[in-house]
Design an enzyme around this catalytic site. Structure first.
Site, PDB file in Angstrom:
ATOM      1  N   ASN A  96      40.584  70.111  67.474  1.00 14.18           N
ATOM      2  CA  ASN A  96      41.298  70.168  66.184  1.00 14.18           C
ATOM      3  C   ASN A  96      40.302  70.629  65.120  1.00 14.18           C
ATOM      4  OD1 ASN A  96      42.584  69.797  63.783  1.00 14.18           O
ATOM      5  ND2 ASN A  96      42.955  67.599  64.034  1.00 14.18           N
ATOM      6  N   ALA A 131      49.718  71.111  64.279  1.00 10.40           N
ATOM      7  CA  ALA A 131      49.932  69.767  64.831  1.00 10.40           C
ATOM      8  C   ALA A 131      50.874  69.895  66.031  1.00 10.40           C
ATOM      9  CB  ALA A 131      50.526  68.864  63.766  1.00 10.40           C
ATOM     10  N   ASP A 155      41.456  59.934  65.843  1.00 11.52           N
ATOM     11  CA  ASP A 155      42.437  59.109  66.550  1.00 11.52           C
ATOM     12  C   ASP A 155      43.783  59.823  66.666  1.00 11.52           C
ATOM     13  OD1 ASP A 155      40.621  56.993  66.803  1.00 11.52           O
ATOM     14  OD2 ASP A 155      41.087  56.265  64.794  1.00 11.52           O
ATOM     15  N   GLU A 160      47.754  62.617  70.159  1.00  6.95           N
ATOM     16  CA  GLU A 160      48.514  63.791  70.608  1.00  6.95           C
ATOM     17  C   GLU A 160      48.293  64.064  72.098  1.00  6.95           C
ATOM     18  OE1 GLU A 160      48.525  67.912  69.549  1.00  6.95           O
ATOM     19  OE2 GLU A 160      48.626  67.332  67.459  1.00  6.95           O
ATOM     20  N   THR A 199      38.340  58.146  61.255  1.00  8.46           N
ATOM     21  CA  THR A 199      38.065  56.743  61.616  1.00  8.46           C
ATOM     22  C   THR A 199      37.408  56.652  63.000  1.00  8.46           C
ATOM     23  OG1 THR A 199      40.163  56.262  60.494  1.00  8.46           O
ATOM     24  CG2 THR A 199      39.077  54.435  61.606  1.00  8.46           C
ATOM     25  N   GLY A 459      47.349  55.743  63.313  1.00 10.13           N
ATOM     26  CA  GLY A 459      47.083  56.740  62.282  1.00 10.13           C
ATOM     27  C   GLY A 459      48.232  57.699  62.033  1.00 10.13           C
TER      28      GLY A 459
HETATM   29  N1  LIG Z   1      45.347  73.039  63.970  1.00  8.92           N
HETATM   30  C1  LIG Z   1      45.898  71.977  63.391  1.00  8.92           C
HETATM   31  N2  LIG Z   1      46.429  72.063  62.148  1.00  8.92           N
HETATM   32  C2  LIG Z   1      46.960  70.990  61.542  1.00  8.92           C
HETATM   33  N3  LIG Z   1      47.035  69.760  62.096  1.00  8.92           N
HETATM   34  C3  LIG Z   1      46.514  69.606  63.331  1.00  8.92           C
HETATM   35  C4  LIG Z   1      45.925  70.714  64.041  1.00  8.92           C
HETATM   36  N4  LIG Z   1      45.500  70.255  65.243  1.00  8.92           N
HETATM   37  C5  LIG Z   1      45.808  68.947  65.292  1.00  8.92           C
HETATM   38  N5  LIG Z   1      46.428  68.555  64.159  1.00  8.92           N
HETATM   39  C6  LIG Z   1      46.906  67.202  63.769  1.00  8.92           C
HETATM   40  O1  LIG Z   1      45.971  66.629  62.852  1.00  8.92           O
HETATM   41  C7  LIG Z   1      46.137  65.215  62.876  1.00  8.92           C
HETATM   42  C8  LIG Z   1      44.869  64.508  62.464  1.00  8.92           C
HETATM   43  O2  LIG Z   1      43.820  64.903  63.240  1.00  8.92           O
HETATM   44  P1  LIG Z   1      42.580  64.010  63.674  1.00  8.92           P
HETATM   45  O3  LIG Z   1      42.998  62.745  64.239  1.00  8.92           O
HETATM   46  O4  LIG Z   1      41.747  64.902  64.542  1.00  8.92           O
HETATM   47  O5  LIG Z   1      41.766  63.789  62.313  1.00  8.92           O
HETATM   48  P2  LIG Z   1      41.762  62.638  61.229  1.00  8.92           P
HETATM   49  O6  LIG Z   1      43.162  62.258  60.904  1.00  8.92           O
HETATM   50  O7  LIG Z   1      40.884  63.106  60.145  1.00  8.92           O
HETATM   51  O8  LIG Z   1      41.020  61.437  61.942  1.00  8.92           O
HETATM   52  P3  LIG Z   1      41.490  59.933  62.317  1.00  8.92           P
HETATM   53  O9  LIG Z   1      42.759  60.099  63.100  1.00  8.92           O
HETATM   54  O10 LIG Z   1      40.351  59.398  63.129  1.00  8.92           O
HETATM   55  O11 LIG Z   1      41.701  59.194  61.032  1.00  8.92           O
HETATM   56  C9  LIG Z   1      46.569  64.895  64.278  1.00  8.92           C
HETATM   57  O12 LIG Z   1      47.676  64.048  64.212  1.00  8.92           O
HETATM   58  C10 LIG Z   1      46.948  66.232  64.914  1.00  8.92           C
HETATM   59  O13 LIG Z   1      48.269  66.195  65.420  1.00  8.92           O
HETATM   60  C1  LIG Z   2      36.583  44.967  50.275  1.00 10.92           C
HETATM   61  C2  LIG Z   2      36.270  45.252  51.660  1.00 10.92           C
HETATM   62  C3  LIG Z   2      37.431  45.798  52.372  1.00 10.92           C
HETATM   63  C4  LIG Z   2      36.968  46.443  53.627  1.00 10.92           C
HETATM   64  C5  LIG Z   2      38.058  46.712  54.540  1.00 10.92           C
HETATM   65  C6  LIG Z   2      37.565  47.604  55.627  1.00 10.92           C
HETATM   66  C7  LIG Z   2      38.497  47.592  56.713  1.00 10.92           C
HETATM   67  C8  LIG Z   2      38.431  48.793  57.562  1.00 10.92           C
HETATM   68  C9  LIG Z   2      39.164  48.541  58.808  1.00 10.92           C
HETATM   69  C10 LIG Z   2      39.713  49.747  59.378  1.00 10.92           C
HETATM   70  C11 LIG Z   2      40.484  49.420  60.613  1.00 10.92           C
HETATM   71  C12 LIG Z   2      41.040  50.592  61.160  1.00 10.92           C
HETATM   72  C13 LIG Z   2      41.847  50.360  62.381  1.00 10.92           C
HETATM   73  C14 LIG Z   2      42.136  51.683  62.987  1.00 10.92           C
HETATM   74  C15 LIG Z   2      43.165  52.418  62.660  1.00 10.92           C
HETATM   75  C16 LIG Z   2      43.334  53.804  63.175  1.00 10.92           C
HETATM   76  O1  LIG Z   2      44.280  53.798  64.200  1.00 10.92           O
HETATM   77  C17 LIG Z   2      43.817  54.702  62.044  1.00 10.92           C
HETATM   78  C18 LIG Z   2      43.740  56.147  62.484  1.00 10.92           C
HETATM   79  O2  LIG Z   2      42.471  56.593  62.579  1.00 10.92           O
HETATM   80  N1  LIG Z   2      43.005  54.536  60.869  1.00 10.92           N
HETATM   81  C19 LIG Z   2      43.481  53.990  59.755  1.00 10.92           C
HETATM   82  C20 LIG Z   2      42.543  53.805  58.622  1.00 10.92           C
HETATM   83  O3  LIG Z   2      44.634  53.662  59.640  1.00 10.92           O
END
Ligand SMILES: Nc1ncnc2c1ncn2[C@@H]1O[C@H](COP(=O)(O)OP(=O)(O)OP(=O)(O)O)[C@@H](O)[C@H]1O
Ligand SMILES: CCCCCCCCCCCCC/C=C/[C@@H](O)[C@H](CO)NC(C)=O
Ligand SMILES: [Ca+2]
Length: 502
Positions: A96, A131, A155, A160, A199, A459
């Site tokens: 991605n 996506a 994530d 996906e 994340t 996420g």
């Molecule tokens: N080429 C693309 N253009 C736009 N969206 C895409 C593309 N490839 C994948 N995606 C979508 O982008 C979304 C987010 O991607 P990704 O999980 O890699 O990054 P993030 O959201 O920054 O990280 P995290 O999920 O760890 O918070 C995914 O749900 C995926 O479906």
């Molecule tokens: C004042 C201090 C507050 C600190 C709180 C920090 C908590 C962070 C915990 C993050 C947990 C994330 C769990 C994971 C979720 C993922 O599935 C998702 C997609 O990447 N991420 C989020 C942020 O929803």
């Protein structure tokens, strides 16, 4: 070459590659090799374990005067590597380019591809263009060609790829994913995660660090970590699978708000987190759940799930026995349901600890990767100050469940219905918006919300607030081994090396 301590060992399972070394003049003219008439050499590349679960590729070169002996060593070591049957030879890679800080392509090309090539792994690389590109592609690609699928992203990207693979398995086996009671077919093709998201919770919780090189090395040596997967349904319609967090209230609201701010990159979660914390909305609803009686541990355990976890092994045995007895027939589940009605700031169901760099122990530090259960955390309405105390415990060593307003249950399935059912929600929201604005104007300080929250499913947002969730024990597998116990002797850990062979 870095200096190698004497009498150190590396298991053959952690050798990455063995290659004949091309010697240049300069090398031959240094040190003791000067005395050799025509030296021969080979280099062993191996996994070097550093601190905090970080792995690196290190190498050591062995010199020899006898060309035949040198070739025999190379041959013998290559044969040993050939015997490592769990190692992948052919991988399908999805990148991605827009995940996290938009570094996915660079990370793969600079840090991962050279290691795959060193380990003689062939790859087909797809850079996603939109996506669901990876998910749709997985439903039609000739999957039998590959020993694994790698996703480069966060994530959401992992989710996906997982949906593509699990969906493909069910389609090929004639299983209807819309049936919430259908026994799903296990997915044996492993997924590797090269973290390049915001994340990277799934990578961190299964490896112990978000580091592309470490993850690439786990893939190369063919690690295998089974993972529980929850299926999420609404009214006999399949919505999504989840492996990390299913969160309603606080984490759902953060996600919904942060989706509008994707341009901010990973910072969007801090911005939306702060905003959501200040809004302090609670939601009324009913949670019903079936406790996971089969599971050996409890969410309040002091020990965490680690490599070779006894509790996950036991669940694997139970699963094998169950499959032997009933095959893929669905056994009617008569177990009791517990029902809790209330006002919740957050409902978090986690299949794994959900550890990530922001929360190194995660939302449920004792949750298991592969025990067939999820930890259901209910955070009831409380003051802003108390909620802040709870959130701060995500980030430190203190017990997150030691609050009167927090309950935690280990469950195998659960259902949630909001006080505002989905069908009524849109009309109530419309009336509410017209008459009161979005939130209760009768009690400006009460923070009650006349709209539903949104479920955050690994996420991704879900369209429905009423959901039915079931945990499927070890439905899929990753190229990982769970988090290893910390090396007691950190110095030895950072210097593990190859025994001098010749
Ligand atoms: N080429 C693309 N253009 C736009 N969206 C895409 C593309 N490839 C994948 N995606 C979508 O982008 C979304 C987010 O991607 P990704 O999980 O890699 O990054 P993030 O959201 O920054 O990280 P995290 O999920 O760890 O918070 C995914 O749900 C995926 O479906
Ligand atoms: C004042 C201090 C507050 C600190 C709180 C920090 C908590 C962070 C915990 C993050 C947990 C994330 C769990 C994971 C979720 C993922 O599935 C998702 C997609 O990447 N991420 C989020 C942020 O929803
Ligand atoms: Ca679990």
């Amino acid at each position: 070459m870095s200096p190698v301590p004497e009498n150190c060992f590396v298991p053959t399972s952690e050798i990455i590659a063995v290659e004949e070394t091309e010697l240049n003049k300069k090398q031959c003219n240094t040190g003791k090799w000067q005395k050799m008439a025509k030296p021969h050499a080979f280099t062993v590349y191996y996994v070097k374990k550093a601190r905090n679960h970080r792995w690196r590729c290190s190498d050591v070169t062995f010199w020899c005067v006898d060309e035949h002996l040198c070739n025999q060593w190379i041959q013998a070591l290559k044969e040993l590597l050939e015997m490592q049957k769990s190692r992948p030879k052919q991988l399908l890679v999805y990148i991605n380019p827009y995940g996290g800080k938009r570094q996915g392509k660079r990370i793969y090309e600079q840090k991962v591809a050279p290691l795959f090539s060193l380990a003689s792994i062939s790859t087909d690389v797809v850079i996603t263009e939109h996506a669901n590109h990876a998910k749709d592609n997985l439903l039609e690609v000739n999957i039998n060609k590959y020993d694994g699928v790698v996703c480069v992203g966060g994530d959401g990207m992992f989710s996906e790829v997982m949906h593509g693979l699990i969906g493909r398995m069910q389609k090929d086996s004639g299983i209807d994913q819309n049936n919430p009671k259908a026994p799903l077919v296990q997915c044996n093709i492993r997924i590797g995660i090269i973290p390049a998201g915001s994340t990277d919770c799934i990578c961190y919780s299964t490896v112990g660090i978000s580091d592309p090189v470490t993850s690439a090395l786990h893939i190369i040596i063919g690690d295998c970590q089974p993972l529980d997967v929850s299926s999420v349904h609404h009214n006999n319609t399949f919505l999504k699978y989840s492996v990390s967090l299913l969160g309603y209230g606080f984490y759902g609201d953060i996600l919904k708000d942060s989706e509008k701010k994707r341009w901010m990159g990973p910072m969007r979660y801090d911005y939306s987190g702060f905003k959501t914390f200040l809004s302090h909305h609670y939601y009324e609803g009913t949670i019903s759940f079936q406790p996971a009686k089969h599971a050996l541990g409890s969410p309040r355990d002091k020990d965490s799930c680690r490599t070779g976890c006894y509790i996950c092994k036991k669940s694997e045995q139970q699963l094998a026995e169950q499959q032997k007895e009933c095959g893929l027939k669905y056994e009617e589940d008569e177990e009791e349901w517990k029902v809790i009605k209330g006002k919740f700031l957050a409902i978090n169901a986690v299949n794994m600890s959900c550890a990530c760099p922001r929360s190194p122990k995660g939302l449920s530090p004792a949750a298991h990767l592969a025990d067939g259960s999820a930890d259901l955390i209910l955070v009831r309405k409380c003051s802003r100050f108390d909620f802040l105390r709870y959130l701060v415990r995500h980030t430190n060593q203190d017990d997150q469940f030691d609050f009167s307003f927090v309950d935690v249950h280990r469950v195998k399935s659960f259902q949630f219905t909001s006080k505002l059912s989905d069908d009524n929600e849109s009309s109530v929201t419309d009336i509410g918006k017209k008459r009161f604005g979005q939130f209760c104007r009768d009690h400006p300080a009460c923070c009650c919300n006349i709209a539903n929250s949104t479920w955050n499913c690994d996420g991704e947002t879900l369209d429905s607030s009423a959901i039915e969730v079931r945990v499927h024990c070890q439905l899929m597998k990753l190229f990982a081994r769970g988090i290893e116990e910390n090396c007691k002797d950190e110095a030895a850990c950072s210097q593990s090396s190859v025994e001098q062979l010749l």
